[in-house]
Design an enzyme around this catalytic site. Structure first.
Site, PDB file in Angstrom:
ATOM      1  N   CYS A 423       0.792  -1.214   0.000  1.00 24.49           N
ATOM      2  CA  CYS A 423       0.000   0.000   0.000  1.00 24.49           C
ATOM      3  C   CYS A 423       0.832   1.275   0.000  1.00 24.49           C
ATOM      4  O   CYS A 423       0.510   2.232  -0.702  1.00 24.49           O
ATOM      5  CB  CYS A 423      -0.961  -0.009   1.180  1.00 24.49           C
ATOM      6  SG  CYS A 423      -0.163  -0.315   2.755  1.00 24.49           S
ATOM      7  N   HIS A 467      -2.747   0.263   6.759  1.00 21.93           N
ATOM      8  CA  HIS A 467      -2.930   0.544   5.345  1.00 21.93           C
ATOM      9  C   HIS A 467      -2.607   2.005   5.076  1.00 21.93           C
ATOM     10  O   HIS A 467      -2.573   2.820   5.990  1.00 21.93           O
ATOM     11  CB  HIS A 467      -4.390   0.233   4.962  1.00 21.93           C
ATOM     12  CG  HIS A 467      -4.633   0.180   3.499  1.00 21.93           C
ATOM     13  ND1 HIS A 467      -3.821  -0.527   2.642  1.00 21.93           N
ATOM     14  CD2 HIS A 467      -5.604   0.730   2.726  1.00 21.93           C
ATOM     15  CE1 HIS A 467      -4.282  -0.402   1.411  1.00 21.93           C
ATOM     16  NE2 HIS A 467      -5.367   0.360   1.436  1.00 21.93           N
ATOM     17  N   ASP A 483      -8.097   4.616  -3.407  1.00 22.15           N
ATOM     18  CA  ASP A 483      -7.163   3.613  -2.882  1.00 22.15           C
ATOM     19  C   ASP A 483      -6.500   2.899  -4.047  1.00 22.15           C
ATOM     20  O   ASP A 483      -7.079   1.978  -4.632  1.00 22.15           O
ATOM     21  CB  ASP A 483      -7.904   2.612  -1.986  1.00 22.15           C
ATOM     22  CG  ASP A 483      -6.934   1.679  -1.273  1.00 22.15           C
ATOM     23  OD1 ASP A 483      -5.727   1.729  -1.588  1.00 22.15           O
ATOM     24  OD2 ASP A 483      -7.389   0.915  -0.409  1.00 22.15           O
TER      25      ASP A 483
END
Lengths: 699, 321
Positions: A423, A467, A483
């Site tokens: 991430c 994250h 995202d």
């Protein structure tokens, strides 16, 4: 009490005492420097050797040396790690174990006992879990054993039933403890105390450097638990637990814009004073939920966007982050309301725009060129965002927890060279690509996803749920969440990191016994969830029982709460509890003692009943003896002997004699002797009457 | 203050031969160790407030509950114990009186680590665990001759946790006859006692002839003790040297002219002990008292009793042992 000088602590008392010291210091050994643990063991062994006569009590010189040594070490430790909980605990522990080797008199033992209780309290500062509580209960029982053994009569040196009595006492003490715990008025802290401990910080950091190691992603420690009030929990892919917003980028590291030196002064900072209504368009759906966060030693908290804190001690930053006033050093609870579908900062201030489009002057030229090329090909900012996401999706980007290290030009290296990462890599390069064409963008770190516990209806968020994602400012929409990781690995978002990394050896290795690993085993998983549910309930109902919860609870039970009323109920309940215990204590007498002689005599009568010579109602033992002797002369000797034993046991008819001085005195056969004799006689009688018994049964 | 307290206690406590302890005469107070325990509970409580640690509150409350429980247990350990006085042997002034006290229980109870003592005296430990009754000796010094009343008897216990002490002060109406302290001297003035008509021998100290050994009597000069026998573990004996003289002796108050009352009594006491050991027949004349010569243990005890109670009011002696 003139013989204090040669008082020797009884063996069993010393044994229990040393055991309780060992037990109480054991959890401490996790936090303290190893040499404190080592000295503890040395002192325990030394004290035992003093008892056995091998070693001697420390002399005056040695004692002074010990004091100097302790002072020096403590001062040096405080200089290195600050005056915090850890150094205070080690100092206390040292004094405690050194007191042990000069524990000579009964008074000293009680000093050590008191210190044992205080150390148990210190243990609670570190952990208040169910396990820690059960452990402390055992420690209390062991300490009670020590006190019992200390006060046992030295005429009966064998410590009998100490453990049993101590357990009974602990159980009897429980009702009053519970009454006091629930009813005794809780008071807010009198003065602020720094709670520093060395156990490292956990949770997300306020810095992010893609290309460093991904330790966070693999830890299966719990981060926090969440319970939604009306159990309308959002879907897994909507569970973005927003932590910090990182706006500053220097080409390698994303940082949170810090003003002022420390987060603990958050309350006093200008940053946290602003007008909520001007910048927010609230969404229609409000979610109310409670979060119980594990100690992270950091001040920031997590919640769904857009969260409004309900507790007084919480503050919100300009970027809608939530902060506690002071670091989270123990498990804490807070309540939030989140408005889903809210929009923030519909009008972006120039200063904010400057901050969120700022890039270092040089570096990553390849990426900048790529971004400009891509932007030229689309109509709007929004289209550009989708184009970048599509780029991630359609090209060979991989989601992995152990990516290759990145070179000097990190973004270029990732986008065009390695193309593998997690991430942080995606969020970082995504934000870079946005800023490269002047679109305000920032990195948000926090947690994504959760595990649902069906037993108590709450969610568990682990460290491996950590994250990073992005927020991009779009005209007319404000800050919008994107995202990029989801574009690369949709299962990471929809099913969680466990599913995304099920085949990743690094992840499996790290979490060998963790939630993710055990999740595949049905009953083990159920057990794990069940245990966590107990822990959760324990936290909610017991550990979090503070003045607010107490007043709510009392208001629920008592209706309107006044101080007098609470006090009255407290006193009444304490009296009832004490009275009830008093009844059990004062009538709790071992009954078997009474009946030994009586029951033997009863059996004796039963035996004779076989030959129709049972004892009649109201017949005195002597008259009964005479009747049996007359009827069965061959049994006379046994019957006389049995009657004598019974009389001796029950009425203490002793043998009278006169001594040389003419004084009359009575000597009593010891009870144990008489009992043994009685049993012997009864056995003989049984043997003699065996045929009769058989005959009867046959007939 | 102390005197007032003692007087108040004296008024409150009724003398009796047998006393069963119950909530009316048992007192419970924390010991120093108990106060330390409560102090540490208070410390934990304050720490619990400051660090806002819920379970530390629980720990402090648990300690308080244990303390309350220990009050109940300690009280229960003394509750329903029965004390009864037993006969006491007379002693000589300056020795310790061993008062015999019998403790008993109802068969269903257990009592552990009981302590008996007189005011600041030596503590006698006792238990009622396996036996229903036990006989204990509690010591107090015999400071003067006469018919001594025992001080108030104190029974106490710290069992089970030692955090508080339950005690009771009782008066078992115990008395002990204390004889004068025998003072040894050379008994040479006996040789011209009577008419010399009888041939029986009276032992007389200081003579040349070795007669034998006899048991040690308190007050005997130590240089006459047969230390060799003591060393062999045969007990204390005194070497006796005798002359054979007339045995009909009168001990007389005036024999010790020049000594004060107690001095005379002490020397008479020694004479009585010596003479009765020699099984001589002898009598005694004190001002207002005259006892005819006789022998035997009863005779000796009667004489000693006269010496013990000489010029002491004899009120309330009816119940003597």
């Amino acid at each position: 009490m003139s013989k204090v000088a040669d008082y020797q602590i009884p063996r069993s008392a010393l044994g229990w005492m040393l055991l309780s010291v060992l037990l109480v210091m054991l959890p401490q050994s996790l936090h303290m420097p190893f040499w404190v643990t080592f000295l503890t063991l040395v002192c325990i062994a030394w004290r035992w050797l003093i008892f056995t006569g091998v070693a001697a009590y420390p002399g005056r010189l040695l004692r002074i040396a010990i004091v100097v040594f302790t002072m020096t070490l403590s001062v040096s430790q405080m200089r290195s790690s600050g005056i915090g909980l850890d150094s205070a605990a080690s100092l206390l522990a040292l004094g405690f174990v050194f007191k042990l080797i000069e524990m000579r008199h009964k008074r000293d033992v009680y000093v050590v006992i008191s210190l044992c209780f205080i150390m148990a309290m210190v243990n609670f500062l570190y952990s208040q879990s169910v396990v820690a509580t059960i452990y402390t209960a055992i420690v209390i029982i062991v300490i009670t054993c020590a006190m019992l053994a200390l006060n046992r009569s030295h005429l009966h040196p064998v410590g009998r039933g100490n453990l049993r009595l101590a357990t009974v006492m602990a159980l009897q003490a429980l009702p009053l403890t519970i009454v006091l715990f629930v009813m005794f008025p809780r008071i807010a802290p009198l003065w602020a105390v720094p709670m520093q401990n060395s156990s490292g910080t956990t949770g997300v950091s306020d810095e992010m450097t893609p290309g460093d190691l991904a330790q966070l992603g693999r830890s299966s420690e719990l981060a926090f638990r969440v319970q939604f009030e009306d159990s309308l929990a959002p879907l897994h892919q909507d569970l973005y637990w927003r932590g910090l917003v990182l706006e500053d980028f220097d080409g390698q590291t994303w940082r949170r814009t810090r003003r002022g030196s420390s987060y603990s002064e958050a309350a006093s900072l200008n940053d946290f004073r602003w007008n909520w209504e001007d910048r927010v368009r609230l969404g229609s759906q409000a979610l109310r939920y409670n979060v119980i966060i594990e100690p992270s030693n950091q001040p920031w908290l997590y919640g769904l966007h857009l969260a409004q804190p309900l507790n007084r001690e919480l503050y919100q930053s300009r970027n809608f982050e939530i902060f506690n006033n002071g670091v989270i050093s123990k498990r804490s609870s807070y309540d939030l309301i989140s408005y889903r579908g809210s929009a923030t900062d519909l009008i972006l201030l120039d200063s904010a725009r400057r901050r969120t489009t700022n890039l270092p002057g040089r570096g990553n030229e390849q990426s900048v060129a790529f971004a400009e090329r891509l932007r030229a090909g689309v109509q709007s900012d929004r289209d550009y965002v989708y184009a970048v996401l599509a780029h991630f999706q359609q090209n060979e980007f991989y989601y992995t927890l152990n990516p290759a290290l990145l070179g000097e030009q990190r973004v270029d290296d990732f986008l065009f060279n390695t193309r593998q990462g997690f991430c942080e890599h995606y969020a970082s390069s995504f934000a870079f690509l946005m800023r490269a064409v002047g679109i305000p963008a920032r990195v948000v770190v926090g947690y994504q996803g959760a595990e649902y516990n069906p037993y108590e209806d709450y969610m568990m968020v682990y460290q491996y749920n950590a994250h990073a994602w992005n927020e991009v400012w779009l005209e007319g929409e404000g800050w919008v969440r994107f995202d990029p990781t989801a574009a690369v690995s949709p299962e990471r978002i929809e099913q969680g990191v466990e599913a995304a990394l099920a085949d990743d050896p690094a992840f499996r290795e790290q979490s060998l016994f963790s939630a993710a690993r055990l999740g595949s085993l049905g009953w083990v998983n159920a057990l794990r969830l069940r245990l966590d549910a107990i822990e959760y309930e324990w936290n909610r109902r017991v550990v979090n029982y503070d003045e607010d919860v107490q007043s709510d609870f009392l208001a629920n039970v008592l209706g309107d709460v006044t101080d007098q009323k609470v006090l009255f109920v407290l006193i009444a309940l304490a009296f009832v509890a004490t009275g009830a215990i008093a009844l059990t204590v004062i009538s709790s007498e071992p009954r078997s003692r009474r009946s030994v002689a009586d029951s033997l005599y009863y059996q004796f009568g039963k035996e004779l009943d076989k030959i129709s010579l049972g004892r009649q109602r109201g017949e005195t033992p002597l008259r009964y003896r005479d009747r049996v002797c007359a009827a069965k002369p061959e049994l006379a000797q046994l019957v006389t002997e049995a009657t004598r034993c019974y009389m001796e046991l029950n009425y203490h008819t002793g043998v009278r004699k006169q001594d040389s001085a003419g004084q009359e005195s009575t000597t009593y056969g010891s009870n144990t002797d008489s009992l043994a004799e009685f049993r012997k006689v009864l056995t003989q009688l049984r043997f003699k009457l065996l045929p009769f018994g058989r005959l009867r049964r046959e007939a | 203050m102390q005197q007032q307290l003692t007087a108040w206690m004296r008024r409150r406590i009724k003398p009796a031969e047998e006393i069963t302890l119950n909530r009316r005469n048992i007192y419970v107070l924390p010991t120093r160790n108990g106060l330390l325990f409560i102090l540490s509970a208070a410390l934990i409580f304050i720490a619990a407030i400051n660090y806002a640690v819920s379970l530390a509150f629980g720990l402090a409350f648990m300690m308080v509950s244990l303390f309350v429980l220990s009050i109940l247990y300690t009280f229960n350990n003394l509750n329903q114990v029965t004390l009864r006085r037993l006969p006491v042997r007379p002693v000589y002034s300056g020795e310790s009186i061993a008062y015999n006290v019998e403790l008993s229980r109802s068969p269903s109870r257990r009592h552990e680590s009981l302590e008996l003592c007189f005011d600041r005296g030596v503590v006698t430990p006792g238990d009622l665990l396996d036996v229903d009754r036990v006989q204990l000796q509690v010591f107090t010094p015999a400071t003067q001759r006469g018919y001594l009343s025992a001080p108030l008897l104190r029974i106490s216990t710290c069992f089970p946790l030692g955090l508080c002490r339950a005690w009771s002060v009782v008066d078992l109406d115990m008395h002990c006859l204390v004889y004068p302290k025998p003072i040894a001297f050379v008994m040479s003035q006996f040789n011209a006692g009577g008419g010399g008509s009888e041939d029986s021998a009276l032992l007389r100290d200081g003579s040349e002839e070795f007669y034998g050994l006899r048991d040690y009597v308190p007050g005997d000069p130590l240089r006459q003790v047969a230390w060799k026998n003591v060393a062999r573990g045969q007990g204390m004996h005194v070497k006796q040297f005798v002359d054979y003289v007339d045995s009909r002796v009168w001990l007389d108050w005036d024999m010790f002219f020049g000594f004060d009352v107690e001095g005379r009594l002490s020397r008479l006491c020694y004479c009585v002990l010596q003479l009765s050991r020699q099984q001589a027949a002898f009598g005694m004349k004190l001002p207002g008292v005259e006892i005819k010569p006789a022998t035997g243990i009863e005779h000796r005890d009667a004489l000693l009793r006269e010496l013990a109670l000489f010029q002491i009011e004899r009120r309330g002696l009816a119940g003597s042992e």
